[in-house]
Design a protein around this motif. Structure first.
Motif, short mmCIF file in Angstrom:
data_model
loop_
_atom_site.label_atom_id
_atom_site.label_comp_id
_atom_site.label_asym_id
_atom_site.label_seq_id
_atom_site.Cartn_x
_atom_site.Cartn_y
_atom_site.Cartn_z
N ALA A 198 58.08 19.07 51.10
CA ALA A 198 58.89 20.27 50.93
C ALA A 198 59.62 20.25 49.58
O ALA A 198 59.70 21.28 48.90
N ALA A 199 60.13 19.08 49.20
CA ALA A 199 60.83 18.97 47.92
C ALA A 199 59.88 19.23 46.76
O ALA A 199 60.22 19.93 45.80
N ALA A 200 58.66 18.66 46.84
CA ALA A 200 57.67 18.90 45.78
C ALA A 200 57.31 20.37 45.71
O ALA A 200 57.18 20.94 44.61
N SER A 201 57.17 21.01 46.87
CA SER A 201 56.85 22.44 46.89
C SER A 201 57.98 23.26 46.27
O SER A 201 57.73 24.19 45.50
N ALA A 202 59.22 22.90 46.58
CA ALA A 202 60.36 23.63 46.03
C ALA A 202 60.41 23.49 44.50
O ALA A 202 60.75 24.45 43.79
N LEU A 203 60.09 22.30 44.01
CA LEU A 203 60.05 22.10 42.56
C LEU A 203 59.03 23.03 41.91
O LEU A 203 59.30 23.67 40.88
N LEU A 204 57.86 23.11 42.52
CA LEU A 204 56.81 23.98 41.97
C LEU A 204 57.20 25.45 42.11
O LEU A 204 56.99 26.25 41.19
N PHE A 205 57.75 25.81 43.26
CA PHE A 205 58.15 27.20 43.47
C PHE A 205 59.24 27.61 42.49
O PHE A 205 59.26 28.74 42.01
N GLY A 206 60.16 26.68 42.18
CA GLY A 206 61.22 26.98 41.24
C GLY A 206 60.69 27.24 39.84
O GLY A 206 61.34 27.95 39.06
N PHE A 213 54.61 31.35 35.52
CA PHE A 213 55.28 30.09 35.20
C PHE A 213 56.49 30.38 34.32
O PHE A 213 56.42 31.20 33.40
N GLY A 214 57.57 29.71 34.62
CA GLY A 214 58.77 29.88 33.80
C GLY A 214 59.85 28.90 34.22
O GLY A 214 60.02 28.60 35.40
N LEU A 215 60.56 28.37 33.25
CA LEU A 215 61.65 27.43 33.51
C LEU A 215 62.93 28.22 33.75
O LEU A 215 63.29 29.09 32.95
N PRO A 216 63.62 27.96 34.85
CA PRO A 216 64.86 28.70 35.11
C PRO A 216 65.89 28.46 34.01
O PRO A 216 65.91 27.41 33.36
N ALA A 217 66.75 29.43 33.80
CA ALA A 217 67.81 29.31 32.80
C ALA A 217 68.87 28.33 33.28
O ALA A 217 69.31 28.38 34.43
N MET A 218 69.27 27.42 32.39
CA MET A 218 70.29 26.42 32.71
C MET A 218 71.48 26.58 31.78
O MET A 218 71.37 27.14 30.69
N HIS A 219 72.63 26.08 32.22
CA HIS A 219 73.82 26.12 31.37
C HIS A 219 74.74 24.95 31.73
O HIS A 219 74.64 24.38 32.83
N HIS A 236 59.08 23.87 56.22
CA HIS A 236 60.48 23.59 55.87
C HIS A 236 60.93 24.43 54.68
O HIS A 236 62.08 24.88 54.63
N VAL A 237 60.04 24.64 53.72
CA VAL A 237 60.38 25.50 52.58
C VAL A 237 60.65 26.92 53.05
O VAL A 237 61.62 27.56 52.61
N VAL A 238 59.82 27.40 53.95
CA VAL A 238 60.01 28.76 54.48
C VAL A 238 61.35 28.86 55.21
O VAL A 238 62.09 29.84 55.05
N ALA A 239 61.67 27.82 56.00
CA ALA A 239 62.91 27.86 56.79
C ALA A 239 64.14 27.89 55.91
O ALA A 239 65.12 28.58 56.21
N MET A 240 64.11 27.16 54.78
CA MET A 240 65.31 27.09 53.95
C MET A 240 65.34 28.19 52.90
O MET A 240 66.38 28.43 52.28
N PHE A 241 64.21 28.84 52.65
CA PHE A 241 64.09 29.68 51.47
C PHE A 241 65.07 30.85 51.49
O PHE A 241 65.71 31.16 50.48
N GLY A 242 65.20 31.51 52.64
CA GLY A 242 66.03 32.69 52.69
C GLY A 242 67.46 32.41 52.27
O GLY A 242 67.99 33.04 51.35
N ALA A 243 68.10 31.44 52.94
CA ALA A 243 69.49 31.13 52.63
C ALA A 243 69.63 30.51 51.24
O ALA A 243 70.58 30.82 50.51
N MET A 266 64.59 25.28 42.68
CA MET A 266 64.10 24.07 42.02
C MET A 266 65.05 22.90 42.25
O MET A 266 64.63 21.79 42.57
N MET A 267 66.36 23.14 42.11
CA MET A 267 67.33 22.05 42.27
C MET A 267 67.47 21.63 43.73
O MET A 267 67.88 20.51 44.01
N SER A 268 67.10 22.51 44.67
CA SER A 268 67.10 22.07 46.06
C SER A 268 66.04 21.00 46.28
O SER A 268 66.25 20.06 47.06
N GLY A 269 64.89 21.12 45.57
CA GLY A 269 63.88 20.08 45.65
C GLY A 269 64.37 18.78 45.03
O GLY A 269 64.20 17.69 45.61
N VAL A 270 65.00 18.87 43.86
CA VAL A 270 65.57 17.67 43.22
C VAL A 270 66.63 17.03 44.11
O VAL A 270 66.68 15.81 44.27
N SER A 271 67.49 17.86 44.68
CA SER A 271 68.57 17.36 45.53
C SER A 271 68.03 16.67 46.77
O SER A 271 68.56 15.65 47.21
#
Length: 504
Positions: A345-353, A251-257, A51-58, A75-80
């Motif tokens: 998939a959500a947990a994977s997206a969080l880690l990937f983010g 490892f790195g935290l994405p920039a937020m604003h 599922h992560v692979v399927a959604m990753f491109g878009a 990362m926020m797609s996993g949270v969402s």
């Protein structure tokens, strides 16, 4: 028995606590893994990765187009997704990735001098409006949406959602490497149809790995390719480019604003809410069709969950979210609708983010590989819309069903754009949905008074019939026993419930 036990409190409130399906290896013959079931955890993790692979491109590309941080979007797609699953209490298997409904509005905001924080502020407002629509639908009942989206309209929306993505394949992915795309497509089709058991359920993932390896081998044997890249510019380049992945940190935290709010920017994105309501409804109808479940009672929750997820994501500078058609295609191919896979998939997206290196690695997937995968997934989504029409016996001999749907389909699938002002236009799914929705309801309303006022054909009076008939002696009355009443054939007269989609 285990199958008749009442759901646990955790299952009722959080939508967790899944039953093991069969032996946990694969769906039983002719069956599907339902949302409250799961396969073994290793297989569930593998499905989550697919599922992560399927959604990753878009999910990765659309933020780039809108000028937003793609790693934060992942990362926020996993949270969402987690937020959505909690709001719907695990009844709707769905992944929330980046929405493309606001791309045009964001471009207009930036053209007018808007900053990134202005963009996310406008999207946050749209998310809150969408959440409010979900609350209204939840308390007013699903009939509100069902009246707006009868089967003929719902099927058209699902069809548009899938087939509207066809130009993405034809114009962006496929031209980057047509032969790799063709080979990848063939592997996905053969794996999904001819292989047995769990491997057939991982057809998309197998196709991705095959295409990635094939591209790498061709780079070393045939050399670079002269073809357009993701931006459309024709250059001579390697198919697999790993320079960014090599330099990216582990490892790195994405920039937020924080967002900022302006009324003009908010007004530009609000029409996108219409597209999201239609898109959500179409996705839920598609999932209901596949699972054979009645999801109308949680339709309002689904729209509410999507709206809240968009608001939460944009509040920290992330991209807007929506239920993802790509993941619906994966479910149609695998017949595994377990929400446990979406938690993975959500947990994977969080880690990937949080891992820029992995994001760069997946982002390096050659466009030809994505073309071969998406050509199958997008087509399967579109055909689910046709199945809704077939199941509901939609009569296209009726002009009210035929004409507005035909017009909306061409506008939506063709990506036609209607320029309203210099800074605002409606196109693609949004325009096709509006024409379909408004055209159907307006024409149906206009025809109703005419149908009610039409004179009814009545039989001629008995007296006139007797006068017109030739005079002849009436036959002697005789008693005739009534004919035995024959039982109806339910299979012929009453449609049986449609089974879950078993595309494999």
């Amino acid at each position: 028995m285990k199958g008749t036990q009442s759901p646990s409190p955790a299952r009722r409130i959080l939508g967790v606590g899944w039953r093991l399906h069969g032996d946990g290896r694969a769906p039983r013959p002719g069956a599907a893994v339902m949302p409250d079931e799961r396969l073994s955890w290793p297989r569930t993790v593998g499905l989550g990765a697919q599922h992560v692979v399927a959604m990753f491109g878009a999910t990765f590309v659309f933020p780039v187009v809108m000028g937003l941080d793609p790693n934060l979007a992942i990362m926020m797609s996993g949270v969402s997704t987690v937020l959505f699953l909690l709001v719907v209490q695990g009844r709707i298997p769905s992944y929330l990735g980046t929405s493309a409904s606001f791309v045009g509005a964001v471009a207009a905001i930036r053209a007018a001098g808007g900053t990134t924080s202005t963009v996310t502020g406008a999207i946050l407002v749209a998310g809150l409006v969408l959440a409010a629509v979900g609350l209204i639908v939840h308390f007013a009942g699903p009939g509100l949406i069902n009246k707006a989206f009868p089967p003929v309209v719902a099927g058209a929306v699902v069809l548009l959602i899938g087939l509207n993505l066809a130009p993405v394949v034809a114009d962006i992915y496929w031209p980057q490497d047509q032969w790799v795309a063709l080979a990848t497509m063939c592997v996905v089709v053969v794996t999904g149809v001819l292989l047995r058991g769990f491997w057939s359920r991982l057809a998309v993932f197998v196709g991705l790995v095959f295409g990635y390896v094939l591209s790498w081998v061709l780079d070393r044997t045939a050399g670079p390719i002269t073809a357009p890249g993701a931006t459309g510019e024709v250059t001579r380049h390697l198919r697999v480019q790993l320079s960014e992945a090599a330099s990216a940190p582990w490892f790195g935290l994405p920039a937020m604003h924080a967002p900022t709010f302006t009324a003009s920017a908010a007004l530009l994105v609000l029409p996108g809410v219409i597209a999201l309501v239609a898109e959500n409804t179409g996705h839920i109808k598609a999932v209901a069709e596949m699972t054979g479940s009645d999801l109308d009672p949680v339709l309002g929750r689904a729209i509410l969950g999507d709206g809240l997820a968009t608001a939460v994501s944009s509040a920290v500078g992330g991209a807007p979210t929506t239920t993802f058609a790509e993941n619906i295609g994966v479910m149609a191919a695998t017949r595994v609708y377990s929400t446990a896979a979406y938690w993975m998939a959500a947990a994977s997206a969080l880690l990937f983010g949080l891992c820029p290196k992995f994001g760069a690695l997946v982002a390096a997937t050659p466009g030809g590989v994505l073309g071969g995968i998406t050509v199958v997934l997008y087509g399967m989504i579109g055909l689910l819309g046709a199945k809704i029409w077939i199941k509901s016996s939609v009569d296209f001999a009726d002009p009210v069903n035929l004409v507005p749907i035909a017009a909306g389909a061409v506008l939506g699938i063709g990506g036609v754009s209607l320029k309203v002002t210099d800074t605002f236009s409606v196109s693609g799914i949004a325009l096709g949905t509006l024409v379909t929705l408004l055209g159907y309801h307006v024409l149906a309303a206009l025809r109703r008074p005419a149908a009610e006022s039409a004179p009814e054909s009545r039989p001629a009076p008995v007296a006139q019939t007797r006068e017109a008939a030739p005079t002849a002696p009436a036959p002697a009355a005789r008693l005739v026993p009534p004919a035995p009443v024959q039982e109806r054939a339910p299979a012929l007269l009453e449609p049986s419930p449609a089974p879950a989609v078993t595309v494999s």
